[in-house]
Design an enzyme around this catalytic site. Sequence first.
Site, PDB file in Angstrom:
ATOM      1  N   SER A 137       0.809  -1.228   0.000  1.00 13.59           N
ATOM      2  CA  SER A 137       0.000   0.000   0.000  1.00 13.59           C
ATOM      3  C   SER A 137       0.835   1.268   0.000  1.00 13.59           C
ATOM      4  O   SER A 137       0.776   2.074   0.944  1.00 13.59           O
ATOM      5  CB  SER A 137      -0.932  -0.002   1.199  1.00 13.59           C
ATOM      6  OG  SER A 137      -1.596  -1.216   1.250  1.00 13.59           O
ATOM      7  N   ARG A 157       7.756   6.671  -3.914  1.00 13.87           N
ATOM      8  CA  ARG A 157       8.348   7.206  -2.686  1.00 13.87           C
ATOM      9  C   ARG A 157       7.619   6.553  -1.517  1.00 13.87           C
ATOM     10  O   ARG A 157       6.473   6.120  -1.649  1.00 13.87           O
ATOM     11  CB  ARG A 157       8.182   8.725  -2.612  1.00 13.87           C
ATOM     12  CG  ARG A 157       6.753   9.112  -2.618  1.00 13.87           C
ATOM     13  CD  ARG A 157       6.428  10.538  -2.825  1.00 13.87           C
ATOM     14  NE  ARG A 157       4.978  10.603  -2.817  1.00 13.87           N
ATOM     15  CZ  ARG A 157       4.220  10.295  -3.842  1.00 13.87           C
ATOM     16  NH1 ARG A 157       4.753   9.981  -4.987  1.00 13.87           N
ATOM     17  NH2 ARG A 157       2.916  10.325  -3.733  1.00 13.87           N
ATOM     18  N   ASP A 198      -3.912  -1.257  -1.552  1.00 18.13           N
ATOM     19  CA  ASP A 198      -5.052  -1.570  -0.670  1.00 18.13           C
ATOM     20  C   ASP A 198      -6.372  -1.000  -1.193  1.00 18.13           C
ATOM     21  O   ASP A 198      -7.432  -1.597  -1.019  1.00 18.13           O
ATOM     22  CB  ASP A 198      -4.780  -1.134   0.783  1.00 18.13           C
ATOM     23  CG  ASP A 198      -4.307   0.306   0.933  1.00 18.13           C
ATOM     24  OD1 ASP A 198      -4.152   0.991  -0.097  1.00 18.13           O
ATOM     25  OD2 ASP A 198      -4.075   0.744   2.078  1.00 18.13           O
TER      26      ASP A 198
END
Length: 503
Positions: free
Chosen positions: A157, A172, A210
């Site tokens: 996620s 990132r 997710d």
Amino acid sequence: MPSGARRTPSRKGSMVDVPKDMLDQIKKLEDLFIVDGQKLKEVTNQFVSELVRGLGQNDATIPMNPTWCMAFPDGNETGTFLALDMGGTNMRVCEVTLTEEKGEFDIIQSKYRMPEELKTGTADELWAYVADCLQQFIEYHHGDEKIEQLPLGFTFSYPATQEYIDHGILQRWTKGFDIDGVEGKDVVPPFEAALAERGLPIKLTALVNDTTGTMIASAYTDPLMRIGCIFGTGCNAAYMEDCGSIPKIAHMNLDASLPMAINCEYGAFDNEHKVLPRTPYDIIIDKESPRPGQQAFEKMIAGLYLGEIFRLVLLDLHQNHECDFFAGQDISKLKKAYSLDAGFLAAIEEDPFENLSETYDLMQNKLSISCTKPELELLRRLAELIGTRAARLSACGVAAICKHKGWETCHVGADGSVFNKYPHFKIRGAQALKEILDWPENKGKGKGDPIEILPAEDGSGVGAALIAALTLKRVQQGQNAGIRDPEAMKKAAALASKAKPSK
Ligand code: GLC
């Protein structure tokens, strides 16, 4: 509490004892944190144009990542799949069996704590830990059984660009993770290497966000589901776009009408600070975070930050001396960054007592501060302001996707600790949607609203398994868009249909 259920406020609350200089501070905080309907509309409109920009170019603020999840389930998916969820606090491994009965499944699962040090440790430590958990799971649930191969849906996620469904370059870290040497790289090879080192019979079939898992799991049982959202440690959403509306992948010449799940990664909305009503406290949060300048929207609304915003305000009130606030108290514990979490705010908002005695105890136990009654009143109002702002701004992302797609009615599946546990979050969000979308007066109550945000099905378990199943299904049908190695996937599909559910 079911979504949309309303609690009658259990406490009237009175500011009569609050001195004038403290009331002035409360008024100041209200001016900072209250976001009116007009501003919500402005934020939403800007949001829509940023979503569109993200679909068109690779370097937009909102990444709008195509995920190669290219279908909704029809309820007839079958097979046994592993699902791995690398969340912020826990790691969860599931074995999901999609049974012959439409829309049904069996699930076994184990949770493993995610050691805090791992979040700032090395990449090798991270992948070794993840693979060890999978190994333990297989040993525990399958012992000496001979397993040829199990397909795995891996819920990762974090923002990742996916050229293929089993591939993901981490753009990132978000949500406080800070592991060197992972950003800008494909996370799959080191993960697969750790599996291979342990000889695990696992085939990574899909890397899943997710939000995409949440959307797919929710659509498995509710055909009106269009969007999957997480309001938790981080915040984000996914929805189904059509390939023809994603100019940045036009060079792939995919059939324009094919669906493609987009992981928006809209926690990054307004990184340029054009429209969000940031307070000085939001600015400090950003500056002190491991990734300043990133996730501007998320830092104002997600669970990871709510307690910290609250703490920063309290510290400021004590230090600016514009009123007596925690006068003569030892505030050393309050000085510790991230010492308060969203659960702390939630507990204050839930204090049922007229004299706020639970809040008094919380402050005493957690921070060793003994509050006066006026201070308690301010704490309660501040928690409400921060919690309400989070819910109202959160609604802008959902409203923006709906406006962009022209959806006037749909269901939205939502998950995450803030959505599930923060008091009044659902009803405040529903009210905000009503203001943004100009619904009639009797709407905005949650249940029965044109756009209804409902508790989702298990996205990182069932959702990830379904995405793995859908991937194998389409490879078998010869639809290889976003499939790196169709032959290996076909083999995995053949083995998955043979795999026996565990007893
Ligand atoms: C952060 C992550 C995103 C995830 C969200 C909710 O925004 O970048 O990938 O979906 O948190 O967990």
